[in-house]
Design a protein around this motif. Structure first.
Motif, PDB file in Angstrom:
ATOM      1  N   ASN A 217      -9.776  -3.068   5.840  1.00  0.00           N
ATOM      2  CA  ASN A 217      -8.903  -1.916   6.025  1.00  0.00           C
ATOM      3  C   ASN A 217      -8.834  -1.028   4.787  1.00  0.00           C
ATOM      4  OD1 ASN A 217      -7.486  -3.861   4.541  1.00  0.00           O
ATOM      5  ND2 ASN A 217      -5.505  -3.278   5.395  1.00  0.00           N
ATOM      6  N   ASP A 218      -9.591  -1.379   3.738  1.00  0.00           N
ATOM      7  CA  ASP A 218      -9.654  -0.549   2.530  1.00  0.00           C
ATOM      8  C   ASP A 218     -10.921   0.292   2.464  1.00  0.00           C
ATOM      9  OD1 ASP A 218      -7.215  -1.437   1.242  1.00  0.00           O
ATOM     10  OD2 ASP A 218      -8.222  -3.345   0.865  1.00  0.00           O
ATOM     11  N   ILE A 219     -11.850   0.083   3.374  1.00  0.00           N
ATOM     12  CA  ILE A 219     -13.152   0.743   3.269  1.00  0.00           C
ATOM     13  C   ILE A 219     -13.018   2.262   3.234  1.00  0.00           C
ATOM     14  CG2 ILE A 219     -15.306   1.205   4.515  1.00  0.00           C
ATOM     15  CD1 ILE A 219     -15.341  -1.739   5.333  1.00  0.00           C
ATOM     16  N   GLU A 220     -12.255   2.828   4.156  1.00  0.00           N
ATOM     17  CA  GLU A 220     -12.113   4.293   4.187  1.00  0.00           C
ATOM     18  C   GLU A 220     -11.433   4.812   2.927  1.00  0.00           C
ATOM     19  OE1 GLU A 220     -12.549   2.756   8.309  1.00  0.00           O
ATOM     20  OE2 GLU A 220     -11.242   2.243   6.619  1.00  0.00           O
ATOM     21  N   MET A 221     -10.475   4.061   2.409  1.00  0.00           N
ATOM     22  CA  MET A 221      -9.806   4.452   1.171  1.00  0.00           C
ATOM     23  C   MET A 221     -10.787   4.470   0.005  1.00  0.00           C
ATOM     24  SD  MET A 221      -6.556   2.572  -0.729  1.00  0.00           S
ATOM     25  CE  MET A 221      -7.395   1.043  -1.204  1.00  0.00           C
TER      26      MET A 221
END
Length: 262
Positions: A217-221
């Motif tokens: 869930n951090d990839i886009e960030m």
């Protein structure tokens, strides 16, 4: 990134906090020092109720921002004012979960920061001292929600990757967590969604953003940031999305990165 960052975004669990332990003195010191120089935005899957105490321990300055619920809520710190909120109707997903994972537990965040759950979650899963109220599937989400959490302690992380594929999720975003955990979010919403809102409020550009995280869930960030850093214990796809890989959370990898500039 060669220039000093103008803003920092930090995931919490697995980045600042070990999954089994608390904040280390090295991480606390590094974040506090950073927050004295540039805005620090916590960007987490946690609800506001379990994010605010971490911000307090880190002594983040007032009038800042936190991104909660994987980007579905952007809140002003410390008063908890909602700056931006994205919701969806999870009824179809709930029915699909019951079909493909009948033993899974589900949860949604209530307006007061507590959780409605279909069965109690393991201690600490929803944050220390999280308040839970057990309800039926029909009572779980009578109105749109910011996210739906799916959890099955009997299953593995790979089982949940396969579950996400079987569910055939459409019209939503989803993230498989570090264990048998699946977060369902409104379509097109991720941590970068909330960070865009926060940076607009701060009048800052993402080219100056340093972001550190460890989960899918951090990839886009990490890709949104001018410089994205993956923790050493992150899955391979997270490391591939990052500009740099630091040490694990157990070795204070986030502190090592922050100490380079602050």
């Amino acid at each position: 990134m060669t220039d000093k960052p103008t803003v920092v975004a930090l995931d919490i669990d697995g980045t600042l906090i070990d999954h089994d332990d608390g904040l280390s003195p090295a991480v606390i010191d590094a974040v506090r020092r950073t927050a004295q120089q540039v805005p620090v935005v916590l960007a987490t899957g946690r609800a506001w109720s379990t994010t605010a105490p971490i911000a307090q321990r880190l002594r983040l300055p007032a009038d800042g921002f936190v991104v909660c619920s994987n980007g579905a809520r952007t809140m002003r710190y410390p008063d908890g004012t909602v700056v931006d909120e994205r919701t969806f109707d999870p009824a179809t997903v709930i029915r699909s979960v019951r079909r493909y994972a009948p033993n899974a537990r589900m949860a949604v965040e209530d307006a007061d920061g507590s959780y409605l759950v279909t069965a109690p979650f393991p201690d600490g899963d929803l944050g220390a001292n999280a308040r839970m109220r057990v309800v039926t599937d029909d009572e779980l989400a009578p109105q749109p929600v910011t996210r739906l959490i799916i959890r099955d302690p009997e299953q593995s992380e790979s089982d949940f990757v396969q579950l996400a594929e079987r569910l055939g999720l459409h019209g939503v975003s989803y993230f498989v967590g570090w264990t048998a955990w699946l977060d369902i979010a409104p379509e097109g919403v991720d941590k970068s969604t909330g960070l865009k809102v926060a940076l607009a409020q701060l009048d800052l550009d993402p080219s100056g953003l340093l972001a550190i995280g460890d989960g899918r869930n951090d990839i886009e960030m990490l890709t949104y940031a001018g410089h994205g850093v993956a923790m050493g214990s992150a899955p391979d796809e997270v490391k591939l999305a990052a500009d740099e890989v630091t040490k694990s959370v157990q070795d204070d990898g986030a502190a090592a990165v922050l100490n380079r500039w602050f």
